[in-house]
Write an enzyme that holds these catalytic residues in place. Structure first.
Site, mmCIF file in Angstrom:
data_model
loop_
_atom_site.group_PDB
_atom_site.id
_atom_site.type_symbol
_atom_site.label_atom_id
_atom_site.label_comp_id
_atom_site.label_asym_id
_atom_site.label_seq_id
_atom_site.Cartn_x
_atom_site.Cartn_y
_atom_site.Cartn_z
ATOM 1 N N TYR A 10 119.560 22.143 -21.452
ATOM 2 C CA TYR A 10 120.725 21.459 -20.897
ATOM 3 C C TYR A 10 122.037 22.040 -21.415
ATOM 4 C CZ TYR A 10 118.558 17.418 -18.587
ATOM 5 O OH TYR A 10 117.882 16.591 -17.740
ATOM 6 N N LYS B 106 105.721 22.384 -25.192
ATOM 7 C CA LYS B 106 105.004 23.432 -24.449
ATOM 8 C C LYS B 106 104.845 24.625 -25.394
ATOM 9 C CE LYS B 106 103.163 25.083 -20.636
ATOM 10 N NZ LYS B 106 101.863 24.588 -20.102
ATOM 11 N N ASP C 73 102.305 19.321 -19.856
ATOM 12 C CA ASP C 73 101.534 19.172 -18.608
ATOM 13 C C ASP C 73 100.427 18.135 -18.799
ATOM 14 O OD1 ASP C 73 100.380 20.984 -20.393
ATOM 15 O OD2 ASP C 73 99.712 22.402 -18.861
ATOM 16 N N ASP D 250 113.556 13.829 -19.768
ATOM 17 C CA ASP D 250 114.163 13.421 -18.498
ATOM 18 C C ASP D 250 113.072 13.207 -17.450
ATOM 19 O OD1 ASP D 250 116.213 13.041 -16.522
ATOM 20 O OD2 ASP D 250 115.877 15.102 -15.857
ATOM 21 N N ASP E 95 111.322 9.335 -15.844
ATOM 22 C CA ASP E 95 111.285 8.919 -14.427
ATOM 23 C C ASP E 95 109.845 8.630 -14.010
ATOM 24 O OD1 ASP E 95 114.058 9.362 -14.134
ATOM 25 O OD2 ASP E 95 113.808 10.253 -12.151
HETATM 26 C C1 IPM Z 1 119.356 11.052 -16.723
HETATM 27 C C2 IPM Z 1 119.915 11.962 -15.659
HETATM 28 C C3 IPM Z 1 120.829 13.009 -16.280
HETATM 29 C C4 IPM Z 1 119.973 13.880 -17.191
HETATM 30 C C5 IPM Z 1 121.618 13.894 -15.298
HETATM 31 C C6 IPM Z 1 122.422 13.087 -14.328
HETATM 32 C C7 IPM Z 1 122.520 14.847 -16.019
HETATM 33 O O1 IPM Z 1 118.902 12.534 -14.903
HETATM 34 O O2 IPM Z 1 120.142 10.446 -17.476
HETATM 35 O O3 IPM Z 1 118.134 10.884 -16.791
HETATM 36 O O4 IPM Z 1 119.332 14.826 -16.715
HETATM 37 O O5 IPM Z 1 119.958 13.608 -18.395
HETATM 38 MN MN MN Z 2 116.958 11.628 -15.265
#
Ligand code: IPM
Ligand code: MN
Ligand code: NAD
Length: 352
Positions: free
Chosen positions: A136, A186, A218, A242, A246
């Site tokens: 990042y 990884k 993975d 990240d 999700d």
């Molecule tokens: C999160 C988002 C951010 C990240 C983006 C918007 C920069 O996806 O907070 O999970 O990747 O950290």
């Molecule tokens: Mn995110």
């Protein structure tokens, strides 16, 4: 208690509004809320996604409650001016290197998981995501190779002190929970990950009561849907964290449910300085329709009360009110219900 409210773009203002209503319903003496522009809306109003006055407001606060940033109409801007730079800039400028993303199944919502209910029921995990490093924040660029092909590149790296400090956060979190830590990397391919693994193993020596395992990312993605109940605390780098968070949200039932806290070394009069936000984004596909689930943001406000404002009992009250709201079937569209964003907020406030 000074709190900077940064609603941002898309559904950010809609979900933040409900979290603010919940905070106001608590009627806490001494709580002052300041609101600032961030993201695409800030770019349009001030020419920058993270205006100096917004950053100053965040710095002066005891905590930041953040909605979401991101606006498709800004996707062609140069990267430094895109809305996402606001959240990345806040994390970097405020030294918020530790991102706590808890995922726990709500009683009564097992059927909403993308997994079978008997698998979903056991989920109670915490992802500790490093937030100030990795691919990042490395150098990045685009260029054209000698033979004319376009190339994009991003530098992935971690220095040992960056790994050590997030490892300590994760081991301490594990000490306070189920005493199991899974470090995800990884290392079979990446030098960054080999160093990560070595340093996490070194830090483990200071936490004899925590059981450490290492897992490739993975496999971790697979185990997270095969048997998510096996995880207690997961520690990982910025990019893997990240993605896995999700994924964890759909194991619980919806991305509209997961809250997060970003903290660092700075303390306040009441606890640790932090930025609190749902893990989801600005959801442009549903913005302005009053169907967004505000639970993730409301639970982020609860985390803020706990970690930054020293208000454990109010945090627990909010969490209990949210659990009852969901358990009694007041659900937004993402969970198969028909409650509007405001009606979910109303239901939580009624149960406070
Ligand atoms: C999160 C988002 C951010 C990240 C983006 C918007 C920069 O996806 O907070 O999970 O990747 O950290
Ligand atoms: Mn995110
Ligand atoms: P997203 O999380 O915004 O949305 C993904 C999907 O989940 C969409 O279908 C959306 O409708 C749904 N969703 C998200 N939150 C929801 C909620 N509270 N209730 C109901 N449904 C919800 O991810 P995306 O579509 O990949 O990104 C959209 C924008 O948000 C992009 O500009 C991205 O960069 C940004 N983003 C910002 C943050 C942040 O501010 N921290 C986090 C993630 C993405």
């Amino acid at each position: 208690m000074k709190v900077a409210i940064l609603p941002g773009d898309g559904i950010g203002p809609e979900v933040t509004r409900q979290a603010v209503r919940v905070l106001e319903a608590l009627d806490l003496p001494g709580l002052t809320l300041f609101e600032g522009d961030v993201g695409g809306i800030a770019y349009r109003r001030h020419g920058h996604p993270l205006p100096a006055e917004t950053l100053a407001m965040a710095r002066a606060a005891d905590a930041v409650l953040f909605g979401a940033v991101g606006d498709p109409s800004c996707d062609a801007l140069e990267r430094a001016l895109r809305p996402e730079q606001a959240i990345l800039g806040l994390r970097a400028e405020l030294g918020l290197f530790a991102n706590l993303r808890p995922a726990k199944t709500f009683a009564g919502l097992e059927g909403m998981s993308a997994l079978r209910p008997e698998i979903a029921r056991a989920i109670d995990l915490l992802i500790v995501r490093e937030l100030n490093g990795d691919v990042y924040f490395g150098e990045k660029g685009t260029d054209t190779l000698a033979d004319g092909r376009r190339r994009g590149w991003d530098m992935m790296s971690y220095a040992e002190d960056e790994v050590r400090r997030i490892a300590h956060v994760a081991f301490r979190a594990a000490q306070g929970r189920g005493k199991r830590l899974c470090s995800v990397d990884k290392a079979n391919v990446l030098e960054t990950s080999q160093l990560w693994r070595d340093v996490v193993s070194e830090v483990a020596g200071e936490y004899a009561e925590v059981t450490l395992e290492h897992m490739y990312v993975d496999n971790a993605a697979m185990q997270l849907v095969r048997d998510p109940g096996r995880f207690d605390v997961v520690v990982t780098g910025n990019l893997f964290g990240d993605i896995l968070s999700d994924q964890a949200s759909m194991c619980v039932g919806s991305i509209g449910l997961l809250a997060s806290a970003a903290t660092g070394d700075r303390t306040t009069a009441f606890g640790t300085f932090g930025l609190y936000e749902p893990i989801h984004g600005s959801a442009p596909d549903i913005a302005g329709q009053s169907v967004a689930n505000p639970v993730a943001t409301i639970l982020s406000a609860a985390m803020m009360l706990r970690h930054s404002l020293g208000r454990e009992s109010e945090a627990a009250r909010i969490e209990a009110a949210v659990a009852r709201t969901l358990g009694e079937g007041v659900l937004a569209r993402d969970l198969g219900g028909s409650a509007t964003t405001g009606e979910v907020g109303d239901a939580v406030i009624a149960r406070l």
